[in-house]
Design a protein around this motif. Sequence first.
Motif, short mmCIF file in Angstrom:
data_model
loop_
_atom_site.label_atom_id
_atom_site.label_comp_id
_atom_site.label_asym_id
_atom_site.label_seq_id
_atom_site.Cartn_x
_atom_site.Cartn_y
_atom_site.Cartn_z
N GLN A 72 36.81 39.67 43.40
CA GLN A 72 36.81 41.13 43.50
C GLN A 72 38.00 41.71 42.74
O GLN A 72 37.89 42.74 42.07
CB GLN A 72 36.87 41.58 44.97
N MET A 73 39.16 41.06 42.84
CA MET A 73 40.36 41.52 42.13
C MET A 73 40.11 41.47 40.62
O MET A 73 40.47 42.40 39.90
CB MET A 73 41.55 40.63 42.50
N LEU A 74 39.50 40.41 40.15
CA LEU A 74 39.24 40.27 38.71
C LEU A 74 38.23 41.32 38.24
O LEU A 74 38.36 41.84 37.13
CB LEU A 74 38.79 38.85 38.38
N GLU A 75 37.23 41.64 39.06
CA GLU A 75 36.28 42.70 38.72
C GLU A 75 37.01 44.03 38.59
O GLU A 75 36.79 44.79 37.66
CB GLU A 75 35.17 42.82 39.78
N TYR A 76 37.89 44.30 39.56
CA TYR A 76 38.70 45.52 39.53
C TYR A 76 39.53 45.58 38.24
O TYR A 76 39.59 46.60 37.56
CB TYR A 76 39.60 45.55 40.77
N LEU A 77 40.15 44.44 37.88
CA LEU A 77 41.00 44.40 36.67
C LEU A 77 40.15 44.54 35.40
O LEU A 77 40.60 45.17 34.44
CB LEU A 77 41.82 43.11 36.65
N LYS A 78 38.95 43.95 35.38
CA LYS A 78 38.08 44.11 34.21
C LYS A 78 37.81 45.58 33.95
O LYS A 78 37.83 46.03 32.81
CB LYS A 78 36.74 43.38 34.44
N ASN A 79 37.55 46.32 35.03
CA ASN A 79 37.28 47.76 34.89
C ASN A 79 38.56 48.51 34.49
O ASN A 79 38.52 49.42 33.68
CB ASN A 79 36.72 48.34 36.18
N LYS A 80 39.68 48.10 35.05
CA LYS A 80 40.94 48.78 34.79
C LYS A 80 41.39 48.62 33.33
O LYS A 80 41.86 49.56 32.71
CB LYS A 80 42.03 48.26 35.73
N ILE A 81 41.26 47.39 32.82
CA ILE A 81 41.70 47.14 31.44
C ILE A 81 40.53 47.15 30.45
O ILE A 81 40.69 46.78 29.31
CB ILE A 81 42.57 45.87 31.32
N GLU A 82 39.37 47.57 30.95
CA GLU A 82 38.18 47.77 30.12
C GLU A 82 37.80 46.55 29.30
O GLU A 82 37.81 46.57 28.07
CB GLU A 82 38.34 49.01 29.23
#
Length: 135
Positions: free
Chosen positions: A124-134
């Motif tokens: 979930q953290m990595l999904e959040y980061l994927k969205n954050k750093i596009e």
Amino acid sequence: MLEQILCIDDDPITLMLSKKVISKAGFSDFISTAQNGEEALSFFNTLKYSKDQPVKIPQLIFLDLNMPIMGGWEFLDHFTTSDYDEFNSVNVIVLSSTINPEDLAKAKKYPIIIDFLSKPITLQMLEYLKNKIEL
């Protein structure tokens, strides 16, 4: 997907689990590790002075704060000097087992820190980061 990331943590089990989660999520092609800030600076020094092969600079660092030899804050103090200017595009995610309000405030003083998250790394953290750093 990021080409390369660097995980800096003194706990080998945390590093192993982080690598597994990052690989499973397809978050990065290659994961380098260092067990403290000093090892991480040596890693970047090797990249800086490497003349033989093309240099792959990590695009992201997952950084633990509390480590022996050289902790996360000390690493950041060195890494943000002019000695490491060529790596100033590398973003840092601070990972800590405890989120201390003083650490959160201190993190805001470093422009390269893009987030401060609680261990362990999760899908979930990595999904959040994927969205954050596009990604």
